[in-house]
Scaffold this motif. Structure first.
Motif, PDB file in Angstrom:
ATOM      1  N   UNK A  16       0.771  -1.074  -0.035  1.00  0.00           N
ATOM      2  CA  UNK A  16       0.288  -0.038  -0.056  1.00  0.00           C
ATOM      3  C   UNK A  16       0.809   1.307  -0.043  1.00  0.00           C
ATOM      4  N   UNK A  17       1.862   1.327   1.059  1.00  0.00           N
ATOM      5  CA  UNK A  17       2.587   2.446   0.819  1.00  0.00           C
ATOM      6  C   UNK A  17       3.490   2.644  -0.445  1.00  0.00           C
ATOM      7  N   UNK A  18       3.768   1.778  -0.974  1.00  0.00           N
ATOM      8  CA  UNK A  18       4.566   1.821  -2.213  1.00  0.00           C
ATOM      9  C   UNK A  18       3.497   2.140  -3.551  1.00  0.00           C
ATOM     10  N   UNK A  19       2.449   1.774  -3.394  1.00  0.00           N
ATOM     11  CA  UNK A  19       1.527   2.270  -4.276  1.00  0.00           C
ATOM     12  C   UNK A  19       0.889   3.639  -4.183  1.00  0.00           C
ATOM     13  N   UNK A  20       0.725   4.227  -2.893  1.00  0.00           N
ATOM     14  CA  UNK A  20       0.318   5.435  -2.603  1.00  0.00           C
ATOM     15  C   UNK A  20       1.305   6.653  -2.520  1.00  0.00           C
ATOM     16  N   UNK A  21       2.555   6.389  -2.127  1.00  0.00           N
ATOM     17  CA  UNK A  21       3.573   7.023  -1.934  1.00  0.00           C
ATOM     18  C   UNK A  21       3.693   8.404  -3.175  1.00  0.00           C
ATOM     19  N   UNK A  22       3.742   7.620  -4.487  1.00  0.00           N
ATOM     20  CA  UNK A  22       3.931   8.726  -5.758  1.00  0.00           C
ATOM     21  C   UNK A  22       2.781   9.641  -5.630  1.00  0.00           C
ATOM     22  N   UNK A  23       1.554   9.148  -5.437  1.00  0.00           N
ATOM     23  CA  UNK A  23       0.319   9.973  -5.640  1.00  0.00           C
ATOM     24  C   UNK A  23       0.344  10.902  -4.584  1.00  0.00           C
ATOM     25  N   UNK A  24       0.702  10.475  -3.267  1.00  0.00           N
ATOM     26  CA  UNK A  24       0.707  11.194  -2.246  1.00  0.00           C
ATOM     27  C   UNK A  24       1.826  12.383  -2.205  1.00  0.00           C
ATOM     28  N   UNK A  25       2.817  12.110  -3.091  1.00  0.00           N
ATOM     29  CA  UNK A  25       3.828  13.066  -3.292  1.00  0.00           C
ATOM     30  C   UNK A  25       3.173  14.268  -4.425  1.00  0.00           C
ATOM     31  N   UNK A  26       2.760  13.595  -5.411  1.00  0.00           N
ATOM     32  CA  UNK A  26       1.879  14.257  -6.539  1.00  0.00           C
ATOM     33  C   UNK A  26       0.852  15.286  -5.966  1.00  0.00           C
ATOM     34  N   UNK A  27       0.359  14.969  -5.112  1.00  0.00           N
ATOM     35  CA  UNK A  27      -0.957  15.699  -4.629  1.00  0.00           C
ATOM     36  C   UNK A  27      -0.333  16.798  -3.705  1.00  0.00           C
ATOM     37  N   UNK A  28       0.702  16.996  -3.211  1.00  0.00           N
ATOM     38  CA  UNK A  28       1.133  18.042  -2.195  1.00  0.00           C
ATOM     39  C   UNK A  28       1.297  19.317  -3.127  1.00  0.00           C
ATOM     40  N   UNK A  29       0.349  20.208  -2.534  1.00  0.00           N
ATOM     41  CA  UNK A  29       0.274  21.591  -3.327  1.00  0.00           C
ATOM     42  C   UNK A  29       1.893  22.024  -3.439  1.00  0.00           C
ATOM     43  N   UNK A  30       1.986  22.730  -4.733  1.00  0.00           N
ATOM     44  CA  UNK A  30       3.275  23.262  -4.943  1.00  0.00           C
ATOM     45  C   UNK A  30       3.870  24.135  -3.993  1.00  0.00           C
ATOM     46  N   UNK A  31       3.156  24.938  -3.269  1.00  0.00           N
ATOM     47  CA  UNK A  31       3.437  25.973  -2.357  1.00  0.00           C
ATOM     48  C   UNK A  31       4.206  25.261  -1.006  1.00  0.00           C
TER      49      UNK A  31
END
Length: 100
Positions: free
Chosen positions: A62-77
């Motif tokens: 689960x961590x391997x699957x969601x980590x990239x998505x989690x990082x991508x969802x972090x707002x640029x700010x």
């Protein structure tokens, strides 16, 4: 260790010593929750679990699957280096010195 890595290590050490690291983590956590990041990531976790219902999903999977998505969802700010303190401000030699 290159100069950049040394600077990061020194900053991290000072932040831990002063307790500022935990304060920054709490502030970041609150801001991420406030902008909906946590809810988006939670929804993504549920989707992943539903998709893999027939498989045995481990926490590591689960961590391997969601980590990239989690990082991508972090707002640029939140990842903007311009928000970091300027080490040369009020210090012409460019050292953190007494400011840390």
């Amino acid at each position: 260790m290159n100069k950049d890595a040394q600077m990061r290590a020194a900053i991290n050490h000072k932040l831990i010593e002063t307790g500022e690291r935990e304060l920054l983590k709490e502030l970041l956590r609150a801001k991420l929750i406030g902008c909906g990041w946590k809810d988006q990531l939670k929804a993504h976790c549920k989707e992943v679990i539903k998709e893999k219902v027939l498989e045995h999903v481990t926490v590591d999977d689960l961590v391997a699957e969601i980590t990239p998505k989690g990082r991508a969802l972090v707002p640029d700010i939140f990842s903007c280096p311009l928000l970091l303190p300027d080490p040369t401000r009020n210090n012409p030699k460019g050292h953190w010195g007494a400011h840390m």
